[in-house]
Design an enzyme around this catalytic site. Structure first.
Site, PDB file in Angstrom:
ATOM      1  N   CYS A   1     -10.578  -2.244  -2.315  1.00  0.00           N
ATOM      2  CA  CYS A   1     -10.261  -0.902  -2.812  1.00  0.00           C
ATOM      3  C   CYS A   1     -11.299  -0.432  -3.823  1.00  0.00           C
ATOM      4  CB  CYS A   1      -8.866  -0.880  -3.435  1.00  0.00           C
ATOM      5  SG  CYS A   1      -8.682  -1.982  -4.857  1.00  0.00           S
TER       6      CYS A   1
ATOM      7  N   GLN B   1       0.832  -1.204   0.000  1.00  0.00           N
ATOM      8  CA  GLN B   1       0.000   0.000   0.000  1.00  0.00           C
ATOM      9  C   GLN B   1       0.868   1.256   0.000  1.00  0.00           C
ATOM     10  OE1 GLN B   1      -3.100  -0.045  -0.523  1.00  0.00           O
ATOM     11  NE2 GLN B   1      -4.062  -1.838   0.400  1.00  0.00           N
TER      12      GLN B   1
END
Length: 474
Positions: free
Chosen positions: A431, A303
């Site tokens: 996401c 990330q």
């Protein structure tokens, strides 16, 4: 009134979509989606596509500003396609991200109580550079393209275009990244390296520059140049040595090549590594006495917002613990699908007797095993998540299955296997609100959604990450 492509229409914008477009709902026509607008604006837009119930339009002029609109802080806001929401104040961004999530769960997932189940969006935490809504990225992919004079350009793509904007003050990046970008613009032509045109691929050209700055190691900064396979490799090596010897704080340099025409900043083969090219990040996650340390390959997924990732993984653990997904006395088993380098799987390590991670990329599996050195009860196998049904048949059903799939969401074979095997609890990291909602709907014959926690890993953009907890229906 007839609505036709090419018409210019005055519209009142009233909402946002998960991909950042604004929405207008005129009473005498279809729903109109406009890229670049904000709710509350009155605009003039030109219709580009018109169908029976929806239309798309291009923003021509803002006739009246929204009440809470702010001036764009970034000097590249009008040209760069990176930050669609920076004119929206940060508190409003957090509210809209939660709304996008609840709208998707309601409309696509069929969850009538989505609003009650979805918690307020957790903001990106403050970082070493200040408020968490700025300078939060530990990685950025910059594209090469030839300019009008034929010389290479390096920067970010213009909105809805392959054209490259030569950004020199990106507010999502550190000052060091901006200095390195400026140095690359000088060094690339000095070493005679051409830029690849996306519509006319050249195997001897530069494609991307990827700059990674681990948030937990300020001394590290690795630059990766991704080129076509026929590039002048000695020239690239010379450029790399110049970067390492310069005053810009580059600790490592990597040259990788990509033959596939797809426009992805991912090297298929590593040609050269110079300096301190290894990367590592640390995460402080609830339940761990010490930070989790992750070795990362230059091509490994991790990330891009380190402090917010800590928040996301801690939220996942809290959701599972709060709704009975974690058995007492460190018993039972947790399986993590699409496990990557082991982030989510190792976050659950203190709570289970056995942790298994499945990942299809061999290099990521090797890193996950290295990252799990301190956890003898954790193992990682190179297997596509779609094979989880085989694992259920061989090893039985774990107490908790966690998953952090790509934007496309769960493979349908994974969904079917989960519904058949019926592990007691699921923890989904997503996401993409649309694919999360689709997956929740597909799991609904066996599972009930209990809670969703949105976390803002991507301020100034419409992207929202979330952790969702599901348990077996009684």
């Amino acid at each position: 009134m007839t609505w036709s492509a090419g018409d210019a229409r005055e519209l009142m914008l009233c909402g946002l979509t998960h991909d950042g477009r604004a929405v207008a709902r005129p009473g005498d026509g279809p729903v109109v989606f406009v890229r670049g607008g904000l709710p509350g604006q009155r605009i003039l837009a030109r219709l580009t596509t018109v169908k029976k119930r929806m239309a798309e339009a291009r923003l021509l002029e803002v006739l009246a500003r929204a009440a809470d609109e702010r001036p764009a802080p970034c000097p590249h806001a009008e040209a760069c396609g990176g930050c669609a929401w920076q004119t929206l104040p940060y508190p409003a961004q957090l509210v809209w991200k939660r709304r996008l999530l609840t709208d998707a769960l309601t409309r696509i997932g069929g969850i009538k109580e989505a609003d009650a189940l979805t918690r307020p969006t957790l903001p990106s935490p403050a970082n070493a550079f200040g408020p968490g809504e700025w300078q939060y990225r530990n990685k950025m992919e910059f594209a090469f393209a030839p300019g009008p004079d034929g010389l290479p350009r390096l920067g970010l793509r213009r909105r809805a275009s392959h054209e490259v904007v030569e950004v020199d003050a990106c507010l999502l990046q550190t000052d060091r990244t901006m200095r390195i970008l400026a140095a690359l613009r000088r060094l690339v032509p000095a070493h005679g390296l051409p830029a690849r045109h996306p519509e006319n691929p050249d195997a001897a050209a530069l494609r991307f520059a990827v700059i990674r700055e681990p948030a937990t190691d300020p001394s590290a900064c690795v630059v990766e140049l991704i080129t076509g396979p026929a590039v002048n490799a000695p020239a690239v090596a010379g450029l790399g040595r110049a970067l390492l010897s310069g005053p810009w704080g580059v600790s490592g340099f990597i040259h990788s090549t990509r033959a596939a025409p797809s426009d992805l900043a991912y090297g298929e083969k590593t040609v050269l590594a110079l300096g301190r090219a290894a990367l590592a990040e640390s995460l402080r996650v609830d339940g761990h006495a010490a930070p989790l340390r992750f070795a990362l390959g230059h091509g490994a997924f991790f990330q891009v917002n380190t402090p917010a990732t800590e928040l996301l993984y801690s939220s996942a653990v809290k959701l599972a613990a709060g709704y009975g997904g974690i058995p007492g006395d460190r018993g039972g088993a947790c399986w993590d699908l699409y496990c990557g380098v082991g982030g989510l799987a190792l976050s659950f390590a203190p709570y289970f007797h056995t942790v298994l991670g499945l990942e299809s990329v061999p290099a990521a599996v090797a890193l996950a095993r290295r990252n799990a050195a301190a956890f003898s009860h954790c193992r990682f196998e190179c297997a596509d998540a779609s094979r989880v049904g085989e694992y259920f048949r061989r090893f039985g059903t774990p107490n908790l299955v966690s998953a952090d799939p790509p934007r496309a969401g769960l493979d349908p074979r994974v969904t079917r296997a989960l519904v058949r095997a019926r592990p007691a609890a699921l923890l989904m990291v997503s996401c993409n609100p649309a694919t999360l909602a689709r997956d929740v709907a597909a799991l609904s014959p066996a599972y009930e959604l209990k809670a969703v926690q949105p976390v803002d890993l991507f301020p100034q953009t419409p992207h929202v990450e979330s952790a969702a907890f599901l348990c077996l229906r009684q």
